[in-house]
Design an enzyme around this catalytic site. Structure first.
Site, PDB file in Angstrom:
ATOM      1  N   GLU A 204       7.598  -0.464   7.488  1.00 47.89           N
ATOM      2  CA  GLU A 204       8.150   0.510   6.552  1.00 47.89           C
ATOM      3  C   GLU A 204       7.654   1.921   6.846  1.00 47.89           C
ATOM      4  O   GLU A 204       8.412   2.891   6.745  1.00 47.89           O
ATOM      5  CB  GLU A 204       7.782   0.108   5.119  1.00 47.89           C
ATOM      6  CG  GLU A 204       8.427  -1.183   4.664  1.00 47.89           C
ATOM      7  CD  GLU A 204       7.760  -1.791   3.440  1.00 47.89           C
ATOM      8  OE1 GLU A 204       8.366  -2.681   2.809  1.00 47.89           O
ATOM      9  OE2 GLU A 204       6.613  -1.386   3.115  1.00 47.89           O
ATOM     10  N   ASP A 278       2.754  -7.698  -2.421  1.00 49.25           N
ATOM     11  CA  ASP A 278       2.682  -7.677  -3.887  1.00 49.25           C
ATOM     12  C   ASP A 278       1.230  -7.742  -4.351  1.00 49.25           C
ATOM     13  O   ASP A 278       0.817  -7.027  -5.267  1.00 49.25           O
ATOM     14  CB  ASP A 278       3.444  -8.867  -4.474  1.00 49.25           C
ATOM     15  CG  ASP A 278       4.933  -8.839  -4.166  1.00 49.25           C
ATOM     16  OD1 ASP A 278       5.436  -7.765  -3.782  1.00 49.25           O
ATOM     17  OD2 ASP A 278       5.581  -9.890  -4.313  1.00 49.25           O
TER      18      ASP A 278
END
Length: 328
Positions: A204, A278
């Site tokens: 990312e 997460d």
């Protein structure tokens, strides 16, 4: 990390906002190939469901604080009911959730045979927040802010997180002086001006910076392109901190006017990396909201991520596991 530190976590009040989903796992065995097509026949032995996406972030928090809140969008369907049931069982407050009369709850079904991921089936309709939904989000966030220590924006590129949403929510949080961390999606390039910290993974980060990743062998602190990406994103996103997760190489913390800090991985064995991001954003925010420095919070997040990748499926870290990881 001590029991006293864990007690400070229990006082942190954090709202997770973003794309929520239900993770459905079908477990089975494969003994033969189908006569109808060259595919395995999976004989089902059990089925399990877990909160996914932003819901998994809130679930990671709820093992350490009773003040974990979740805002996302679900439909009026059985998946929404199952998701709420699971979250309530694990102590997540779902009162801030939005309910759509036209969109389904996002659900992902993974078929696992002999601990191998065979196929994934997605049920989703990607739709941006309507003007009415955005107004509802901002009203709820504004009302909750006085009683919060931090917010996590969790973007999976499913439509909940838009630039209009980011601008308004970050504006409200900045006015209230609240910590905001972000887990971005490469499919949804946005400006994060006003956030406290943005946590992309390596893929990312390079995609956001528009730099080709050659994955240079050697220590991360000697990876010239990685260092270039980190420094560029500090300016591009106009934030003070960027934490890039590097998988088996750990994490790299970039802070304005400070030298980059590499935090080596704490994982002993890696069975499943799903949900590791997460876990990282949950513990990073939890620790910073509890008063830890960004460096210490990143180390805590690194330990927690090292635990969760050693588990199969969407998993969360428990208090005794985190304490044991630091003792080891």
């Amino acid at each position: 990390m001590t029991a006293a530190h864990l007690e400070s976590f229990s006082k942190a009040r954090i709202l997770v906002i973003g794309d929520v989903m239900l993770d459905h796992f079908i477990w089975g065995a494969v003994r033969r190939i189908s006569p109808e097509a060259p595919v395995p026949i999976v004989e089902v032995t059990k089925e399990t469901t877990f909160p996914g996406g932003a819901a998994n972030v809130a679930r990671n928090l709820s093992a350490f604080t009773p003040h974990a809140y979740l805002m996302g969008r679900v439909g009026r369907d059985s998946s929404a009911g199952e998701l709420r049931r699971l979250l309530h069982e694990e102590g997540v407050n779902t009162d801030p959730m939005l309910e759509s009369s036209v969109l389904p709850t996002i659900a992902k079904t993974r078929i696992i045979a002999r601990q191998q991921h065979v196929v994934r089936v997605d049920r989703e309709t990607i739709e941006k927040l309507s003007a009415e939904e955005l107004k509802e989000v901002c009203q709820k966030v504004d009302a909750m802010l006085p009683d919060l220590d931090g917010l996590i924006i969790e973007d999976y590129g499913k439509g909940f997180v838009t630039q209009a949403f980011v601008d308004q929510v970050l504006g409200l949080a900045k006015s209230a002086g609240k910590l905001v961390t972000v887990d971005p999606s490469p499919r949804n390039p946005l400006s994060w001006r006003g956030a406290s910290l943005v946590k992309p993974n390596r893929l990312e980060a390079f995609a956001a910076a528009g730099i080709l990743d050659h994955r240079t062998p050697g220590p991360p602190l000697e990876d010239r392109r990685l260092l270039e990406v980190g420094e560029q994103l500090l300016d591009q996103w106009a934030v003070g901190k960027v934490l890039v997760t590097l998988g088996e190489l750990g994490m790299m913390l970039f802070q304005r006017d400070l030298a980059p800090l590499h935090i080596p991985t704490r994982a002993r064995e890696v069975y499943d990396v799903s949900g590791a991001g997460d876990t990282a954003i949950a513990f990073l925010t939890l620790a910073m909201a509890a008063g830890f420095s960004a460096e210490a919070a990143a180390d805590i997040a690194n330990h927690a991520s090292g635990i969760v990748v050693g588990k199969l499926g969407t998993a969360r870290v428990m208090k005794d596991e985190l304490l044991q990881a630091f003792e080891d």
